[in-house]
Design an enzyme around this catalytic site. Structure first.
Site, PDB file in Angstrom:
ATOM      1  CD1 TRP A 192       2.811  -3.984   3.110  1.00 52.86           C
ATOM      2  CD2 TRP A 192       2.843  -5.028   5.084  1.00 52.86           C
ATOM      3  NE1 TRP A 192       1.789  -3.463   3.867  1.00 52.86           N
ATOM      4  CE2 TRP A 192       1.783  -4.092   5.088  1.00 52.86           C
ATOM      5  CE3 TRP A 192       3.064  -5.816   6.226  1.00 52.86           C
ATOM      6  CZ2 TRP A 192       0.944  -3.922   6.185  1.00 52.86           C
ATOM      7  CZ3 TRP A 192       2.225  -5.643   7.310  1.00 52.86           C
ATOM      8  CH2 TRP A 192       1.183  -4.708   7.288  1.00 52.86           C
ATOM      9  CG  ASP A 211       2.467 -11.260   6.332  1.00 52.66           C
ATOM     10  OD1 ASP A 211       1.273 -11.596   6.415  1.00 52.66           O
ATOM     11  OD2 ASP A 211       2.819 -10.062   6.275  1.00 52.66           O
ATOM     12  CB  ALA A 222      -1.909 -10.758   3.550  1.00 46.49           C
ATOM     13  CE  LYS A 272      -4.677  -7.013   1.958  1.00 46.89           C
ATOM     14  NZ  LYS A 272      -4.125  -6.728   3.296  1.00 46.89           N
TER      15      LYS A 272
END
Length: 394
Positions: A127, A208, A210, A243
């Site tokens: 990302w 991470d 998400a 999300k």
């Protein structure tokens, strides 16, 4: 003084959004911005979120500040969702943050406080904001191979070769599931090999996560994170609710720090609280309250899980439809990887000039590295995209 400021590099995705808005073609398709959309092109407010918000409006009696770490009930509910019983909670410190990005930023700040000489190993690609934030903080970045542009799968051999250079002073940043931007994930056997390397090197892993619930399911998407948490002495986890709860604008995230010994947890927690105080003081609370309400109310949680599963299966259906359509048009299986990837994104592995052809000639917008947002498609636009990909010579 302000005249000394220099223009900052343009954000590629925000620039792409502007071009899309200005494009008058009625057939245009937005596959660039990383936001879930339903078949009507809308990012919906989930049913459970609506119900939780109604309850908050009726029952909440104050909008006063929460603690520096946020509401403990939120941290507890999120740790249950992410970690279940994989780690002793006495070793765990946590703070609420403004979104998953805030959790990532605070994690990097914590690393810098703990070891100013630390390097952070990141997947190539990752990302973009990972690298941007690290650069802003002056933390050295080392890229490790991750995505094979020929097979569109994980280059695990290259990854492990590059991670062999990790030292005990370093951090290895990993994506918990639904890798952004590629959609290609490690399997659990590969995760175990990474864990063995981390323990051998004595470095600090950071995850991470998400997109829990967008890949193979809530429990399945947490499996790797839980495996790491149960297998290493220290771990940082940056989590986002944007999300899977659809509350992007509420900026709801969590940073978890797992230490080797429970007696060190209070110091770690104090440092996390200090970082929150320095950066934004008290974290936002509305989204966190909504998430807590959903995760602690059996009926709301069941409805949330059902709607999240509908979203997940819808994206898998679009993946399969696109792979099938491309197989039909190309007469080959070279796009089969799209059905194998997980999450919102796939990186189709083409060049920026071909991506520009898609935009200029076919009004299809995706990031220049060829990352496309599967959730930006619907049953009617999939054939349009497939034909454009073949026509562009991809």
């Amino acid at each position: 003084m302000l005249s000394n400021l220099k223009e900052q590099p343009k954000d590629k995705i925000l620039g792409l959004m502007a071009l899309y808005r200005e494009d008058p073609r009625p057939t245009k398709i937005d596959l660039g911005v990383g936001v879930y959309k339903n078949a009507e092109g809308v990012t919906p407010v989930m049913r459970a979120v609506k119900a939780a918000e109604r309850k908050l409006v009726e029952e909440q009696t104050s909008k006063s500040y929460v603690g520096l770490a946020g509401d403990p009930a939120y941290s507890e509910a999120m740790c249950d969702l992410l970690l279940a019983d994989s780690v002793d909670r006495a070793r765990l410190a946590a703070v609420a943050t403004p979104g998953g990005t805030g959790a990532v930023r605070q994690a990097f700040e914590l690393v810098k406080m703990a070891n100013p000489d630390a390097r952070v190993f990141v997947s190539d690609p990752t990302w973009p904001n990972h690298v941007s934030i690290l650069g802003y903080l002056g933390i050295p970045v080392v890229k490790y191979r991750y995505f094979d542009t020929e097979t569109r799968a994980v280059d695990f051999e290259g990854m492990m070769e590059d991670l062999a250079d990790v030292t005990s002073n370093d951090v290895v940043l990993l994506h918990g599931c639904c890798h952004n931007p590629t959609g290609a994930n490690l399997n659990l056997t590969q995760w175990q090999s990474v864990i063995d390397l981390i323990n051998d090197k004595g470095c600090l892993p950071m995850i991470d996560i998400a997109y829990q619930g967008f890949g193979d399911g809530l429990e399945e998407d947490a499996a790797a994170t839980r495996l790491v948490a149960s297998s290493v002495p220290q771990l940082l986890i940056a989590a986002s609710c944007s999300k899977n709860f659809g509350i992007y604008r509420e900026r709801t995230g969590l940073l978890i720090a797992i230490g080797e010994k429970a007696e060190n947890t209070a110091v770690t927690q104090g440092n996390l609280n200090h970082l929150n105080r320095q950066n934004f003081s008290f974290p936002p609370d509305h989204g966190a309250r909504v998430v807590t309400e959903i995760l602690t109310d059996p009926a709301l949680k069941a409805d949330w899980m059902a709607e999240l599963e509908e979203m997940r299966l819808g994206m898998l259906g679009l993946r399969q439809q696109l792979a099938d359509e491309l197989q039909k048009l190309s007469g080959s299986d070279r796009f089969g990887f799209i059905a194998q990837h997980r999450g919102m994104f796939s990186q189709i592995g083409t060049t920026p000039d071909k991506v520009e052809i898609l935009r200029a000639d076919h009004a299809i917008y995706m990031v220049s590295d060829s990352r496309l947002n599967i959730a930006g498609l619907n049953a009617h636009s999939v054939p349009v995209l497939a034909k454009a990909i073949i026509d562009a010579g991809i």
